[in-house]
Every structure is written in C-alpha cells, then in structure tokens.
Enzyme design. Sequence first.
Site, PDB file in Angstrom:
ATOM      1  N   ASN A 198      19.258   5.786 -34.635  1.00 25.47           N
ATOM      2  CA  ASN A 198      19.723   6.019 -36.014  1.00 25.47           C
ATOM      3  C   ASN A 198      19.909   4.671 -36.689  1.00 25.47           C
ATOM      4  O   ASN A 198      20.229   3.683 -35.998  1.00 25.47           O
ATOM      5  CB  ASN A 198      21.051   6.795 -35.968  1.00 25.47           C
ATOM      6  CG  ASN A 198      21.422   7.330 -37.330  1.00 25.47           C
ATOM      7  OD1 ASN A 198      21.988   6.631 -38.163  1.00 25.47           O
ATOM      8  ND2 ASN A 198      21.085   8.573 -37.579  1.00 25.47           N
TER       9      ASN A 198
ATOM     10  N   GLU B 297      18.414  10.202 -21.436  1.00 24.37           N
ATOM     11  CA  GLU B 297      19.094  10.969 -20.382  1.00 24.37           C
ATOM     12  C   GLU B 297      20.014  12.020 -20.999  1.00 24.37           C
ATOM     13  O   GLU B 297      20.048  13.177 -20.583  1.00 24.37           O
ATOM     14  CB  GLU B 297      19.933  10.045 -19.490  1.00 24.37           C
ATOM     15  CG  GLU B 297      19.134   8.993 -18.744  1.00 24.37           C
ATOM     16  CD  GLU B 297      18.998   7.674 -19.500  1.00 24.37           C
ATOM     17  OE1 GLU B 297      18.762   7.703 -20.730  1.00 24.37           O
ATOM     18  OE2 GLU B 297      19.111   6.629 -18.850  1.00 24.37           O
TER      19      GLU B 297
ATOM     20  N   ILE C 279      16.838   8.854 -29.145  1.00 19.16           N
ATOM     21  CA  ILE C 279      16.804   9.154 -30.583  1.00 19.16           C
ATOM     22  C   ILE C 279      17.757   8.196 -31.276  1.00 19.16           C
ATOM     23  O   ILE C 279      18.982   8.297 -31.107  1.00 19.16           O
ATOM     24  CB  ILE C 279      17.222  10.618 -30.839  1.00 19.16           C
ATOM     25  CG1 ILE C 279      16.327  11.583 -30.046  1.00 19.16           C
ATOM     26  CG2 ILE C 279      17.159  10.922 -32.340  1.00 19.16           C
ATOM     27  CD1 ILE C 279      16.797  13.025 -30.058  1.00 19.16           C
TER      28      ILE C 279
HETATM   29  O1  LIG Z   1      18.430   4.266 -19.757  1.00 14.60           O
HETATM   30  C1  LIG Z   1      18.279   4.063 -20.977  1.00 14.60           C
HETATM   31  C2  LIG Z   1      18.384   2.790 -21.547  1.00 14.60           C
HETATM   32  C3  LIG Z   1      18.201   2.661 -22.915  1.00 14.60           C
HETATM   33  N1  LIG Z   1      17.916   3.763 -23.680  1.00 14.60           N
HETATM   34  C4  LIG Z   1      17.656   3.617 -25.115  1.00 14.60           C
HETATM   35  C5  LIG Z   1      18.842   3.459 -26.033  1.00 14.60           C
HETATM   36  C6  LIG Z   1      18.209   2.728 -27.194  1.00 14.60           C
HETATM   37  O2  LIG Z   1      17.558   3.671 -28.052  1.00 14.60           O
HETATM   38  C7  LIG Z   1      17.131   1.873 -26.563  1.00 14.60           C
HETATM   39  C8  LIG Z   1      17.529   0.425 -26.352  1.00 14.60           C
HETATM   40  O3  LIG Z   1      18.731   0.330 -25.669  1.00 14.60           O
HETATM   41  O4  LIG Z   1      16.848   2.471 -25.315  1.00 14.60           O
HETATM   42  C9  LIG Z   1      17.809   5.010 -23.126  1.00 14.60           C
HETATM   43  O5  LIG Z   1      17.511   5.996 -23.816  1.00 14.60           O
HETATM   44  N2  LIG Z   1      18.022   5.125 -21.788  1.00 14.60           N
HETATM   45 ZN   LIG Z   2      22.300   5.835 -21.929  1.00 14.56          ZN
END
Ligand SMILES: O=c1ccn([C@H]2C[C@H](O)[C@@H](CO)O2)c(=O)[nH]1
Ligand SMILES: [Zn+2]
Length: 134
Positions: free
Chosen positions: A49, A59, A47
Amino acid sequence: MSHDALGQALMIRALAAREKAYAPYSKFHVGAALQTTTGEVFDGCNIENCSYGLTNCAERTAIFKAVSEGHAKISALAVAGDTDGPIAPCGACRQVIAEFAEKDTPVWLTNLKGDVQQTTVGVLLPGAFDASDL
Ligand SMILES: O=c1ccn([C@H]2C[C@H](O)[C@@H](CO)O2)c(=O)[nH]1
Ligand SMILES: [Zn+2]
C-alpha cells in the site's frame, strides 16, 4: 503424497502465487502456499500500500484466505521470494503462522534459484507467545 512431494507441490504453488504480488513500492515479490489439515491448498502474495505499513505479506494473505474459508489448521507451508538464499519470513508472519500451526508443522523456504530450507514452525519462532499463555 510423500513429504518431499508435498514440499515440491507447495513450493511450485508459492512460486505461481508470487506472480500475482502487488508490490509497486518494494518491487519485491513473494508467494506462499499452505495445505490445511482438511487437505485444501490456499495461496497468497504480498499486497503493498502507498501507506507502507499497511502491507500484507504473502504468508498472511494465504493464511487469512484459508481461515476466512473456515480452515484454521495449517499442516504444511511454503514461501518463495527472489532472495539470495531461502527466503526468511518476517517476525509478524512467524507469529501468525504459529497461531494456526503446530510446532512440528513443516515449512519449506525457497527462492528463484531453487535453494530450499526445510524447517518447522517451532524452529521459526522458538518460545512463541501462544493461547496457553493467556
Ligand atoms: O517473507 C516475506 C518477506 C517479505 N514480504 C514482503 C513484504 C513487502 O511487501 C516486501 C518487502 O519486504 O516483501 C513477504 O511478503 N514475505
Ligand atoms: Zn511477513
């Protein structure tokens, strides 16, 4: 359910959660799914912003959903993203995962091509700072 079947089920659930990602800035969609020691499954997506640093990874979304429903012990976790190889959780998430899991808790990392890396929480964050250090 066998270990492999659990991994498959959580990866499918992580891929489904990925569809809900709110990632208009990076356009990088991630999903996660975990099982608690009480047998419940929680999932989450990233999520973002417009104030980029406030982004919550998939996660941590899944973990915070579980903990806020009273389930603070993770027995298995899967993460899915559109990476070349299996996705690699960021450092912040590795620390948060370590808070609510054991070192030998299994983790499945995957991508849209079906590459899978099965690892553990302890391998993802060796030498973690934990509550016993306080
Ligand atoms: O393991 C991961 C790696 C990246 N992101 C998200 C953070 C951001 O929204 C986007 C790019 O980094 O991916 C996750 O949610 N989990
Ligand atoms: Zn992370």
